[in-house]
Design a protein around this motif. Structure first.
Motif, PDB file in Angstrom:
ATOM      1  N   VAL A 228       0.920  -1.164   0.120  1.00  0.00           N
ATOM      2  CA  VAL A 228      -0.080   0.101   0.229  1.00  0.00           C
ATOM      3  C   VAL A 228       0.937   1.227  -0.028  1.00  0.00           C
ATOM      4  O   VAL A 228       0.779   2.216  -0.590  1.00  0.00           O
ATOM      5  CB  VAL A 228      -0.918  -0.045   1.367  1.00  0.00           C
ATOM      6  CG1 VAL A 228      -1.666   1.252   1.371  1.00  0.00           C
ATOM      7  CG2 VAL A 228      -1.890  -1.227   1.012  1.00  0.00           C
ATOM      8  N   LYS A 229       2.053   1.175   0.593  1.00  0.00           N
ATOM      9  CA  LYS A 229       2.624   2.449   0.800  1.00  0.00           C
ATOM     10  C   LYS A 229       3.603   2.746  -0.679  1.00  0.00           C
ATOM     11  O   LYS A 229       3.537   3.769  -0.930  1.00  0.00           O
ATOM     12  CB  LYS A 229       3.757   1.970   1.783  1.00  0.00           C
ATOM     13  CG  LYS A 229       4.725   3.205   2.251  1.00  0.00           C
ATOM     14  CD  LYS A 229       5.789   2.824   3.369  1.00  0.00           C
ATOM     15  CE  LYS A 229       6.694   4.138   3.663  1.00  0.00           C
ATOM     16  NZ  LYS A 229       7.552   3.722   4.698  1.00  0.00           N
ATOM     17  N   ALA A 230       3.880   1.346  -1.087  1.00  0.00           N
ATOM     18  CA  ALA A 230       4.512   1.676  -2.613  1.00  0.00           C
ATOM     19  C   ALA A 230       3.590   2.422  -3.548  1.00  0.00           C
ATOM     20  O   ALA A 230       3.886   3.084  -4.238  1.00  0.00           O
ATOM     21  CB  ALA A 230       5.153   0.170  -3.081  1.00  0.00           C
ATOM     22  N   ILE A 231       2.339   2.016  -3.466  1.00  0.00           N
ATOM     23  CA  ILE A 231       1.384   2.354  -4.245  1.00  0.00           C
ATOM     24  C   ILE A 231       1.180   3.902  -4.075  1.00  0.00           C
ATOM     25  O   ILE A 231       0.979   4.707  -5.058  1.00  0.00           O
ATOM     26  CB  ILE A 231       0.010   1.663  -4.293  1.00  0.00           C
ATOM     27  CG1 ILE A 231       0.370  -0.062  -4.581  1.00  0.00           C
ATOM     28  CG2 ILE A 231      -1.265   2.184  -5.014  1.00  0.00           C
ATOM     29  CD1 ILE A 231      -0.902  -0.686  -4.361  1.00  0.00           C
ATOM     30  N   GLU A 232       0.656   4.221  -2.923  1.00  0.00           N
ATOM     31  CA  GLU A 232       0.675   5.614  -2.394  1.00  0.00           C
ATOM     32  C   GLU A 232       1.779   6.425  -2.715  1.00  0.00           C
ATOM     33  O   GLU A 232       1.661   7.716  -3.119  1.00  0.00           O
ATOM     34  CB  GLU A 232       0.232   5.527  -0.870  1.00  0.00           C
ATOM     35  CG  GLU A 232      -1.160   5.070  -0.638  1.00  0.00           C
ATOM     36  CD  GLU A 232      -1.420   5.111   1.077  1.00  0.00           C
ATOM     37  OE1 GLU A 232      -2.392   4.878   1.088  1.00  0.00           O
ATOM     38  OE2 GLU A 232      -0.357   5.266   1.643  1.00  0.00           O
ATOM     39  N   LYS A 233       3.160   5.995  -2.804  1.00  0.00           N
ATOM     40  CA  LYS A 233       4.266   6.868  -3.021  1.00  0.00           C
ATOM     41  C   LYS A 233       4.082   7.055  -4.324  1.00  0.00           C
ATOM     42  O   LYS A 233       4.549   8.249  -4.883  1.00  0.00           O
ATOM     43  CB  LYS A 233       5.455   5.861  -2.435  1.00  0.00           C
ATOM     44  CG  LYS A 233       6.916   6.750  -2.760  1.00  0.00           C
ATOM     45  CD  LYS A 233       7.906   5.792  -2.408  1.00  0.00           C
ATOM     46  CE  LYS A 233       9.320   6.686  -2.902  1.00  0.00           C
ATOM     47  NZ  LYS A 233      10.531   5.917  -2.388  1.00  0.00           N
ATOM     48  N   SER A 234       3.872   6.059  -5.324  1.00  0.00           N
ATOM     49  CA  SER A 234       3.872   6.263  -6.723  1.00  0.00           C
ATOM     50  C   SER A 234       2.788   7.254  -7.104  1.00  0.00           C
ATOM     51  O   SER A 234       2.926   8.402  -8.044  1.00  0.00           O
ATOM     52  CB  SER A 234       3.755   4.979  -7.570  1.00  0.00           C
ATOM     53  OG  SER A 234       4.807   4.243  -7.452  1.00  0.00           O
ATOM     54  N   LEU A 235       1.649   7.009  -6.569  1.00  0.00           N
ATOM     55  CA  LEU A 235       0.601   8.063  -6.916  1.00  0.00           C
ATOM     56  C   LEU A 235       1.030   9.511  -6.377  1.00  0.00           C
ATOM     57  O   LEU A 235       0.519  10.246  -6.977  1.00  0.00           O
ATOM     58  CB  LEU A 235      -0.618   7.561  -6.246  1.00  0.00           C
ATOM     59  CG  LEU A 235      -1.396   6.133  -6.803  1.00  0.00           C
ATOM     60  CD1 LEU A 235      -2.720   5.818  -5.973  1.00  0.00           C
ATOM     61  CD2 LEU A 235      -1.777   6.703  -8.250  1.00  0.00           C
ATOM     62  N   GLY A 236       1.483   9.734  -5.365  1.00  0.00           N
ATOM     63  CA  GLY A 236       1.688  10.856  -4.622  1.00  0.00           C
ATOM     64  C   GLY A 236       2.926  11.558  -5.534  1.00  0.00           C
ATOM     65  O   GLY A 236       2.968  12.854  -5.591  1.00  0.00           O
ATOM     66  N   ALA A 237       3.715  10.888  -5.976  1.00  0.00           N
ATOM     67  CA  ALA A 237       5.036  11.367  -6.827  1.00  0.00           C
ATOM     68  C   ALA A 237       4.539  11.691  -8.342  1.00  0.00           C
ATOM     69  O   ALA A 237       5.103  12.645  -8.848  1.00  0.00           O
ATOM     70  CB  ALA A 237       6.019  10.263  -7.038  1.00  0.00           C
ATOM     71  N   ALA A 238       3.020  11.242  -8.802  1.00  0.00           N
ATOM     72  CA  ALA A 238       2.589  11.662  -9.959  1.00  0.00           C
ATOM     73  C   ALA A 238       2.130  13.190 -10.110  1.00  0.00           C
ATOM     74  O   ALA A 238       1.365  13.401  -9.066  1.00  0.00           O
ATOM     75  CB  ALA A 238       1.670  10.685 -10.438  1.00  0.00           C
ATOM     76  N   ARG A 239       2.212  13.786 -11.256  1.00  0.00           N
ATOM     77  CA  ARG A 239       1.814  15.021 -11.141  1.00  0.00           C
ATOM     78  C   ARG A 239       0.350  14.981 -12.112  1.00  0.00           C
ATOM     79  O   ARG A 239       0.223  14.134 -12.839  1.00  0.00           O
ATOM     80  CB  ARG A 239       2.654  16.118 -11.938  1.00  0.00           C
ATOM     81  CG  ARG A 239       4.015  16.351 -11.154  1.00  0.00           C
ATOM     82  CD  ARG A 239       4.747  17.323 -11.606  1.00  0.00           C
ATOM     83  NE  ARG A 239       5.828  17.657 -10.835  1.00  0.00           N
ATOM     84  CZ  ARG A 239       6.794  18.592 -11.107  1.00  0.00           C
ATOM     85  NH1 ARG A 239       6.744  18.939 -12.335  1.00  0.00           N
ATOM     86  NH2 ARG A 239       7.990  18.647 -10.206  1.00  0.00           N
TER      87      ARG A 239
END
Length: 239
Positions: A228-239
């Motif tokens: 979950v943390k990995a997914i949220e990190k990728s989504l949060g890094a996207a613009r």
């Protein structure tokens, strides 16, 4: 292919020129022309094949994958785009093997085609060159049929949550005979790849789609906290 080009065009032409004094101008010229024509044909084939390989897209794969019930079409496109280095690997260009599916004994004994790949692996702390045999498919459709069967039989949770990309990825780590990949980095790369390819598949609403699917996937109790943390990190890094 470069060897064919050299042999057909340059080496063959030079040999004809050396022999033209014995064969006569007309015969020597004809042989030179045939050699040059063969070289051009080989070059045309190479360029056409390369263009076809580079022209393949994740969107095209996604559309083909939608015809198979056991897979999440977007998840399959992300998975295979990652495995093939965006459709450029030898396994893909020569064998349409999008997921690195190995050729087991049953595959080989029936005489089905294979591709042997040399790779460096770490065994007992040492780097060793290993030759592995992989399945070779006649078409993308043939690969998807086999890939879908493998997901259904060996990764039933991925098949169960085939309407949710994050549930689909979670299932790859809970297979009947183990995980598709053992390290955390592999899942992190899939999550990052999903975010990268989502605009091509889902358009401007891609982030809402992936965020909504994550919320749903949390209710499946299939994802581990680090996933979950990995997914949220990728989504949060996207613009």
């Amino acid at each position: 292919m470069r060897g064919s080009f050299a042999g057909g065009g340059f080496t063959g032409g030079a040999a004809v020129q050396r022999a033209s004094g014995r064969l006569g101008p007309s015969v020597g010229g004809l042989l030179f022309f045939k050699g040059f024509a063969a070289a051009l044909a080989a070059l045309f084939f190479f360029l056409t094949f390369t263009a076809q390989a580079s022209a393949f897209s994740s969107l095209k794969f996604y559309r083909l994958a939608k015809k198979h019930k056991s897979v999440n079409p977007f998840g399959a496109a992300v998975h295979c785009a990652h495995e093939t280095g965006d459709w450029k690997s030898r396994l893909w260009t020569e064998g349409r093997n999008g997921a690195g599916i190995k050729a087991n004994k049953a595959w080989k004994t029936t005489g089905r085609p294979c591709i042997d790949i040399r790779s460096e692996e770490h065994i007992n702390g040492k780097r060793v060159m290993v030759v592995s045999s992989f399945r070779k498919y006649r078409s993308v459709k043939a690969f998807l049929k086999d890939y879908s069967r493998k997901i259904r039989d060996d990764y039933p949770l991925s098949a169960k949550y085939n309407n949710n990309v994050w549930g689909y990825f979670g299932g790859l780590y809970r297979g009947r005979h183990g995980k598709w990949a053992t390290d955390h980095r592999y899942f992190e790369k899939l999550a990052a790849k999903a975010v990268k390819l989502a605009p091509e598949i889902y358009g401007s609403k891609w982030k809402k789609t992936l965020t909504r699917q994550l919320k749903t996937a949390k209710g499946f109790n299939i994802l581990e906290p680090w996933q979950v943390k990995a997914i949220e990190k990728s989504l949060g890094a996207a613009r």
